[in-house]
Scaffold this motif. Structure first.
Motif, PDB file in Angstrom:
ATOM      1  N   TYR A   9       0.831  -1.201   0.000  1.00  0.00           N
ATOM      2  CA  TYR A   9       0.000   0.000   0.000  1.00  0.00           C
ATOM      3  C   TYR A   9       0.866   1.251   0.000  1.00  0.00           C
ATOM      4  O   TYR A   9       2.059   1.206   0.303  1.00  0.00           O
ATOM      5  CB  TYR A   9      -0.935   0.016   1.219  1.00  0.00           C
ATOM      6  CG  TYR A   9      -0.209   0.044   2.548  1.00  0.00           C
ATOM      7  CD1 TYR A   9       0.051   1.253   3.191  1.00  0.00           C
ATOM      8  CD2 TYR A   9       0.203  -1.130   3.157  1.00  0.00           C
ATOM      9  CE1 TYR A   9       0.719   1.279   4.410  1.00  0.00           C
ATOM     10  CE2 TYR A   9       0.861  -1.113   4.362  1.00  0.00           C
ATOM     11  CZ  TYR A   9       1.119   0.098   4.987  1.00  0.00           C
ATOM     12  OH  TYR A   9       1.794   0.128   6.181  1.00  0.00           O
ATOM     13  N   TYR A  10       0.235   2.363  -0.356  1.00  0.00           N
ATOM     14  CA  TYR A  10       0.912   3.655  -0.333  1.00  0.00           C
ATOM     15  C   TYR A  10       0.347   4.463   0.824  1.00  0.00           C
ATOM     16  O   TYR A  10      -0.859   4.518   1.030  1.00  0.00           O
ATOM     17  CB  TYR A  10       0.689   4.421  -1.631  1.00  0.00           C
ATOM     18  CG  TYR A  10       1.277   5.817  -1.573  1.00  0.00           C
ATOM     19  CD1 TYR A  10       2.657   5.990  -1.590  1.00  0.00           C
ATOM     20  CD2 TYR A  10       0.468   6.929  -1.458  1.00  0.00           C
ATOM     21  CE1 TYR A  10       3.211   7.259  -1.497  1.00  0.00           C
ATOM     22  CE2 TYR A  10       1.017   8.194  -1.373  1.00  0.00           C
ATOM     23  CZ  TYR A  10       2.389   8.353  -1.394  1.00  0.00           C
ATOM     24  OH  TYR A  10       2.934   9.612  -1.308  1.00  0.00           O
ATOM     25  N   ALA A  27      -1.642  10.715  -7.766  1.00  0.00           N
ATOM     26  CA  ALA A  27      -2.479   9.526  -7.961  1.00  0.00           C
ATOM     27  C   ALA A  27      -1.917   8.656  -9.079  1.00  0.00           C
ATOM     28  O   ALA A  27      -1.917   7.424  -8.979  1.00  0.00           O
ATOM     29  CB  ALA A  27      -3.912   9.941  -8.273  1.00  0.00           C
ATOM     30  N   VAL A  30       1.189   6.764  -7.760  1.00  0.00           N
ATOM     31  CA  VAL A  30       0.774   5.659  -6.880  1.00  0.00           C
ATOM     32  C   VAL A  30       0.275   4.497  -7.731  1.00  0.00           C
ATOM     33  O   VAL A  30       0.642   3.338  -7.510  1.00  0.00           O
ATOM     34  CB  VAL A  30      -0.306   6.106  -5.879  1.00  0.00           C
ATOM     35  CG1 VAL A  30      -0.873   4.914  -5.119  1.00  0.00           C
ATOM     36  CG2 VAL A  30       0.245   7.150  -4.925  1.00  0.00           C
ATOM     37  N   GLU A  31      -0.552   4.802  -8.724  1.00  0.00           N
ATOM     38  CA  GLU A  31      -1.082   3.769  -9.605  1.00  0.00           C
ATOM     39  C   GLU A  31       0.051   3.050 -10.340  1.00  0.00           C
ATOM     40  O   GLU A  31       0.064   1.826 -10.427  1.00  0.00           O
ATOM     41  CB  GLU A  31      -2.060   4.384 -10.608  1.00  0.00           C
ATOM     42  CG  GLU A  31      -2.768   3.367 -11.461  1.00  0.00           C
ATOM     43  CD  GLU A  31      -3.902   3.969 -12.272  1.00  0.00           C
ATOM     44  OE1 GLU A  31      -4.021   3.578 -13.435  1.00  0.00           O
ATOM     45  OE2 GLU A  31      -4.649   4.798 -11.734  1.00  0.00           O
ATOM     46  N   ARG A  61      -5.350   2.057  -3.549  1.00  0.00           N
ATOM     47  CA  ARG A  61      -4.114   2.452  -2.878  1.00  0.00           C
ATOM     48  C   ARG A  61      -3.455   1.265  -2.191  1.00  0.00           C
ATOM     49  O   ARG A  61      -2.560   1.423  -1.372  1.00  0.00           O
ATOM     50  CB  ARG A  61      -4.390   3.587  -1.905  1.00  0.00           C
ATOM     51  CG  ARG A  61      -4.809   4.852  -2.683  1.00  0.00           C
ATOM     52  CD  ARG A  61      -5.075   6.039  -1.859  1.00  0.00           C
ATOM     53  NE  ARG A  61      -3.949   6.711  -1.254  1.00  0.00           N
ATOM     54  CZ  ARG A  61      -3.197   7.639  -1.843  1.00  0.00           C
ATOM     55  NH1 ARG A  61      -3.410   7.960  -3.088  1.00  0.00           N
ATOM     56  NH2 ARG A  61      -2.241   8.241  -1.162  1.00  0.00           N
ATOM     57  N   ASP A  62      -3.905   0.042  -2.556  1.00  0.00           N
ATOM     58  CA  ASP A  62      -3.258  -1.162  -2.048  1.00  0.00           C
ATOM     59  C   ASP A  62      -3.443  -2.298  -3.046  1.00  0.00           C
ATOM     60  O   ASP A  62      -4.240  -2.199  -3.971  1.00  0.00           O
ATOM     61  CB  ASP A  62      -3.780  -1.547  -0.667  1.00  0.00           C
ATOM     62  CG  ASP A  62      -5.236  -1.972  -0.664  1.00  0.00           C
ATOM     63  OD1 ASP A  62      -5.936  -1.764  -1.672  1.00  0.00           O
ATOM     64  OD2 ASP A  62      -5.677  -2.530   0.347  1.00  0.00           O
TER      65      ASP A  62
END
Length: 94
Positions: A9-10, A27, A30-31, A61-62
């Motif tokens: 996760y972030y 975003a 993270v993706e 986000r995970d």
């Protein structure tokens, strides 16, 4: 062979003493990190290790992934941590 499962996760907790210039990922960043780290993880593990990851859901986000390897848990956790750190991600052992 051993099988270990993790949830990557972030999380952005701001800058720290270790990383004083850390900034929050967008975003898209993270993706990109969550969708690609499992392909890179194999380079951190012993030859013959197999990494499987759940389907990445855009916007998530995970992500859950597993490692099948001859290595013990401590060595596998260390390899996973090194890879995730390079992507600015964290993981929980499941």
């Amino acid at each position: 062979m051993h099988r270990f499962q993790y949830r990557a996760y972030y999380a952005y907790n701001g800058p720290s003493k270790v990383e004083p210039f850390r900034s929050e990922l967008s975003a898209e960043e993270v993706e990109d990190a969550l969708s690609s780290f499992s392909r890179h993880l194999e380079h951190y593990l012993k030859p013959g290790a197999v990494v499987e990851a759940d389907e990445y859901e855009p916007g998530a986000r995970d992500r859950v992934f597993s490692v099948e390897t001859d290595s013990d848990r401590a060595a596998t956790n260390e390899a996973v941590a090194s890879c995730l750190t390079s992507f600015d991600l964290y993981a929980d052992v499941l």
